[in-house]
Design a protein around this motif. Structure first.
Motif, PDB file in Angstrom:
ATOM      1  N   CYS A  40       0.869  -1.171   0.000  1.00  0.00           N
ATOM      2  CA  CYS A  40       0.000   0.000   0.000  1.00  0.00           C
ATOM      3  C   CYS A  40       0.905   1.220   0.000  1.00  0.00           C
ATOM      4  CB  CYS A  40      -0.924   0.012   1.219  1.00  0.00           C
ATOM      5  SG  CYS A  40      -1.957   1.503   1.274  1.00  0.00           S
ATOM      6  N   ALA A  41       0.777   2.053  -1.017  1.00  0.00           N
ATOM      7  CA  ALA A  41       1.643   3.224  -1.164  1.00  0.00           C
ATOM      8  C   ALA A  41       0.929   4.519  -0.788  1.00  0.00           C
ATOM      9  CB  ALA A  41       2.154   3.299  -2.608  1.00  0.00           C
ATOM     10  N   THR A  42      -0.209   4.429  -0.118  1.00  0.00           N
ATOM     11  CA  THR A  42      -0.945   5.621   0.292  1.00  0.00           C
ATOM     12  C   THR A  42      -0.207   6.299   1.442  1.00  0.00           C
ATOM     13  OG1 THR A  42      -3.023   4.587  -0.370  1.00  0.00           O
ATOM     14  CG2 THR A  42      -3.178   6.486   1.098  1.00  0.00           C
ATOM     15  N   GLU A  43       0.069   7.589   1.295  1.00  0.00           N
ATOM     16  CA  GLU A  43       0.803   8.325   2.328  1.00  0.00           C
ATOM     17  C   GLU A  43       0.087   8.211   3.666  1.00  0.00           C
ATOM     18  OE1 GLU A  43       2.725  12.726   3.169  1.00  0.00           O
ATOM     19  OE2 GLU A  43       1.710  12.346   1.282  1.00  0.00           O
ATOM     20  N   GLY A  44       0.848   7.856   4.691  1.00  0.00           N
ATOM     21  CA  GLY A  44       0.299   7.708   6.023  1.00  0.00           C
ATOM     22  C   GLY A  44      -0.300   6.339   6.299  1.00  0.00           C
ATOM     23  N   ASP A  45      -0.397   5.503   5.287  1.00  0.00           N
ATOM     24  CA  ASP A  45      -0.961   4.160   5.452  1.00  0.00           C
ATOM     25  C   ASP A  45      -0.108   3.119   4.731  1.00  0.00           C
ATOM     26  OD1 ASP A  45      -2.747   2.245   6.387  1.00  0.00           O
ATOM     27  OD2 ASP A  45      -4.174   2.532   4.741  1.00  0.00           O
ATOM     28  N   GLU A  46       1.207   3.384   4.642  1.00  0.00           N
ATOM     29  CA  GLU A  46       2.089   2.451   3.956  1.00  0.00           C
ATOM     30  C   GLU A  46       2.017   1.096   4.645  1.00  0.00           C
ATOM     31  OE1 GLU A  46       3.113   5.429   5.109  1.00  0.00           O
ATOM     32  OE2 GLU A  46       3.720   6.576   3.355  1.00  0.00           O
ATOM     33  N   LEU A  47       2.028   0.053   3.826  1.00  0.00           N
ATOM     34  CA  LEU A  47       1.890  -1.294   4.359  1.00  0.00           C
ATOM     35  C   LEU A  47       2.550  -2.266   3.402  1.00  0.00           C
ATOM     36  CD1 LEU A  47       0.486  -3.027   6.575  1.00  0.00           C
ATOM     37  CD2 LEU A  47      -1.504  -3.113   5.073  1.00  0.00           C
ATOM     38  N   TYR A  48       3.245  -3.262   3.943  1.00  0.00           N
ATOM     39  CA  TYR A  48       3.920  -4.289   3.158  1.00  0.00           C
ATOM     40  C   TYR A  48       3.535  -5.638   3.749  1.00  0.00           C
ATOM     41  CZ  TYR A  48       6.604  -0.218   1.818  1.00  0.00           C
ATOM     42  OH  TYR A  48       6.970   1.023   1.363  1.00  0.00           O
ATOM     43  N   LEU A  49       2.901  -6.483   2.941  1.00  0.00           N
ATOM     44  CA  LEU A  49       2.452  -7.792   3.407  1.00  0.00           C
ATOM     45  C   LEU A  49       2.883  -8.877   2.437  1.00  0.00           C
ATOM     46  CD1 LEU A  49      -1.263  -6.929   4.336  1.00  0.00           C
ATOM     47  CD2 LEU A  49       0.693  -7.033   5.883  1.00  0.00           C
ATOM     48  N   ASP A  50       2.918 -10.109   2.941  1.00  0.00           N
ATOM     49  CA  ASP A  50       3.082 -11.261   2.062  1.00  0.00           C
ATOM     50  C   ASP A  50       1.690 -11.865   1.813  1.00  0.00           C
ATOM     51  OD1 ASP A  50       2.399 -12.733   4.362  1.00  0.00           O
ATOM     52  OD2 ASP A  50       4.406 -13.534   4.634  1.00  0.00           O
ATOM     53  N   LEU A  51       1.647 -12.937   1.064  1.00  0.00           N
ATOM     54  CA  LEU A  51       0.370 -13.543   0.690  1.00  0.00           C
ATOM     55  C   LEU A  51      -0.449 -13.954   1.907  1.00  0.00           C
ATOM     56  CD1 LEU A  51      -1.574 -14.613  -1.501  1.00  0.00           C
ATOM     57  CD2 LEU A  51      -0.327 -16.783  -1.366  1.00  0.00           C
ATOM     58  N   GLU A  52       0.165 -14.643   2.846  1.00  0.00           N
ATOM     59  CA  GLU A  52      -0.600 -15.147   3.992  1.00  0.00           C
ATOM     60  C   GLU A  52      -1.167 -14.019   4.845  1.00  0.00           C
ATOM     61  OE1 GLU A  52      -1.655 -18.192   4.076  1.00  0.00           O
ATOM     62  OE2 GLU A  52      -0.449 -18.540   2.287  1.00  0.00           O
ATOM     63  N   ALA A  53      -0.387 -12.988   5.068  1.00  0.00           N
ATOM     64  CA  ALA A  53      -0.880 -11.854   5.856  1.00  0.00           C
ATOM     65  C   ALA A  53      -2.026 -11.150   5.124  1.00  0.00           C
ATOM     66  CB  ALA A  53       0.252 -10.880   6.156  1.00  0.00           C
ATOM     67  N   TYR A  54      -1.906 -11.022   3.809  1.00  0.00           N
ATOM     68  CA  TYR A  54      -2.978 -10.385   3.029  1.00  0.00           C
ATOM     69  C   TYR A  54      -4.242 -11.241   3.049  1.00  0.00           C
ATOM     70  CZ  TYR A  54      -5.325  -8.169  -0.960  1.00  0.00           C
ATOM     71  OH  TYR A  54      -6.230  -7.552  -1.792  1.00  0.00           O
ATOM     72  N   MET A  55      -4.115 -12.551   2.904  1.00  0.00           N
ATOM     73  CA  MET A  55      -5.291 -13.414   2.915  1.00  0.00           C
ATOM     74  C   MET A  55      -5.983 -13.394   4.286  1.00  0.00           C
ATOM     75  SD  MET A  55      -5.715 -14.493  -0.193  1.00  0.00           S
ATOM     76  CE  MET A  55      -5.207 -12.810  -0.584  1.00  0.00           C
ATOM     77  N   THR A  56      -5.215 -13.253   5.354  1.00  0.00           N
ATOM     78  CA  THR A  56      -5.811 -13.112   6.686  1.00  0.00           C
ATOM     79  C   THR A  56      -6.650 -11.840   6.759  1.00  0.00           C
ATOM     80  OG1 THR A  56      -4.031 -14.368   7.726  1.00  0.00           O
ATOM     81  CG2 THR A  56      -5.287 -12.883   9.151  1.00  0.00           C
ATOM     82  N   ARG A  57      -6.159 -10.759   6.166  1.00  0.00           N
ATOM     83  CA  ARG A  57      -6.931  -9.509   6.116  1.00  0.00           C
ATOM     84  C   ARG A  57      -8.201  -9.686   5.304  1.00  0.00           C
ATOM     85  NH1 ARG A  57      -3.926  -4.556   7.374  1.00  0.00           N
ATOM     86  NH2 ARG A  57      -5.333  -3.443   5.996  1.00  0.00           N
ATOM     87  N   ILE A  58      -8.094 -10.363   4.180  1.00  0.00           N
ATOM     88  CA  ILE A  58      -9.275 -10.611   3.341  1.00  0.00           C
ATOM     89  C   ILE A  58     -10.307 -11.414   4.125  1.00  0.00           C
ATOM     90  CG2 ILE A  58     -10.105 -11.902   1.314  1.00  0.00           C
ATOM     91  CD1 ILE A  58      -8.820  -9.271   0.509  1.00  0.00           C
ATOM     92  N   ASP A  59      -9.856 -12.472   4.806  1.00  0.00           N
ATOM     93  CA  ASP A  59     -10.770 -13.321   5.570  1.00  0.00           C
ATOM     94  C   ASP A  59     -11.468 -12.565   6.695  1.00  0.00           C
ATOM     95  OD1 ASP A  59     -10.238 -15.529   3.976  1.00  0.00           O
ATOM     96  OD2 ASP A  59      -8.673 -16.297   5.311  1.00  0.00           O
ATOM     97  N   GLY A  60     -10.855 -11.516   7.220  1.00  0.00           N
ATOM     98  CA  GLY A  60     -11.446 -10.746   8.303  1.00  0.00           C
ATOM     99  C   GLY A  60     -12.280  -9.561   7.849  1.00  0.00           C
ATOM    100  N   ARG A  61     -12.389  -9.376   6.550  1.00  0.00           N
ATOM    101  CA  ARG A  61     -13.065  -8.214   5.979  1.00  0.00           C
ATOM    102  C   ARG A  61     -14.540  -8.523   5.728  1.00  0.00           C
ATOM    103  NH1 ARG A  61     -10.277  -6.429   0.548  1.00  0.00           N
ATOM    104  NH2 ARG A  61      -8.817  -5.560   2.053  1.00  0.00           N
ATOM    105  N   GLU A  62     -15.389  -7.535   5.977  1.00  0.00           N
ATOM    106  CA  GLU A  62     -16.780  -7.679   5.542  1.00  0.00           C
ATOM    107  C   GLU A  62     -16.798  -7.555   4.018  1.00  0.00           C
ATOM    108  OE1 GLU A  62     -21.247  -5.798   6.081  1.00  0.00           O
ATOM    109  OE2 GLU A  62     -19.522  -4.657   6.824  1.00  0.00           O
ATOM    110  N   PRO A  63     -17.333  -8.558   3.318  1.00  0.00           N
ATOM    111  CA  PRO A  63     -17.319  -8.499   1.858  1.00  0.00           C
ATOM    112  C   PRO A  63     -18.067  -7.269   1.328  1.00  0.00           C
ATOM    113  CG  PRO A  63     -17.864 -10.704   2.604  1.00  0.00           C
ATOM    114  CD  PRO A  63     -17.899  -9.810   3.816  1.00  0.00           C
ATOM    115  N   PRO A  64     -17.468  -6.556   0.397  1.00  0.00           N
ATOM    116  CA  PRO A  64     -18.155  -5.408  -0.197  1.00  0.00           C
ATOM    117  C   PRO A  64     -19.543  -5.769  -0.740  1.00  0.00           C
ATOM    118  CG  PRO A  64     -15.850  -5.339  -0.779  1.00  0.00           C
ATOM    119  CD  PRO A  64     -16.078  -6.653  -0.077  1.00  0.00           C
TER     120      PRO A  64
END
Length: 126
Positions: A40-64
């Motif tokens: 994530c390259a948004t200023e103030g919200d920079e974030l670097y994840l690997d696949l597993e960390a990203y999939m954990t975020r997806i699994d915890g998200r309310e689906p759009p």
């Protein structure tokens, strides 16, 4: 690159967009390389994840889709650097934000896979 490769990437992008809309990590794993770099390259919200960390975020998200967000996306460009390197520029809106994605693709197990997802977002203007 030939039209068939362009079509394969467009099909991958359909799974990508639907997987994000459904917040479906199983669907998204079909398009991501096992060594994914998520940035994530948004200023103030920079974030670097690997696949597993990203999939954990997806699994915890309310689906759009459950939030009532309509699918709103577009492929802006598909570019090939070689038979083994492609780039997709895409935009989408969900969860109150407008996203711009730069996706790098390489072949893996006989199919194109997203190996880097670098993106930025802004609040969506309605």
């Amino acid at each position: 690159m030939n039209p068939a490769e362009h079509h394969r990437i467009a099909e991958l992008m359909e799974v990508y967009f639907e997987g994000l809309h459904q917040a479906d990590s199983r669907m998204l794993r079909r398009v991501f390389h096992p060594q994914l770099a998520y940035v994530c390259a948004t200023e103030g919200d920079e974030l670097y994840l690997d696949l597993e960390a990203y999939m954990t975020r997806i699994d915890g998200r309310e689906p759009p889709v459950r939030r009532g967000d309509p699918r709103d996306e577009a492929i802006l460009e598909i570019a090939f650097g070689s038979p083994r390197l492609a780039r997709v520029t895409a935009r989408m809106s969900m969860m109150g934000r407008s996203y711009l994605d730069y996706l790098t693709l390489v072949p893996h197990d006989g199919a194109w896979r997203i190996v880097t997802k670098a993106f930025t977002y802004l609040p969506r203007e309605d």
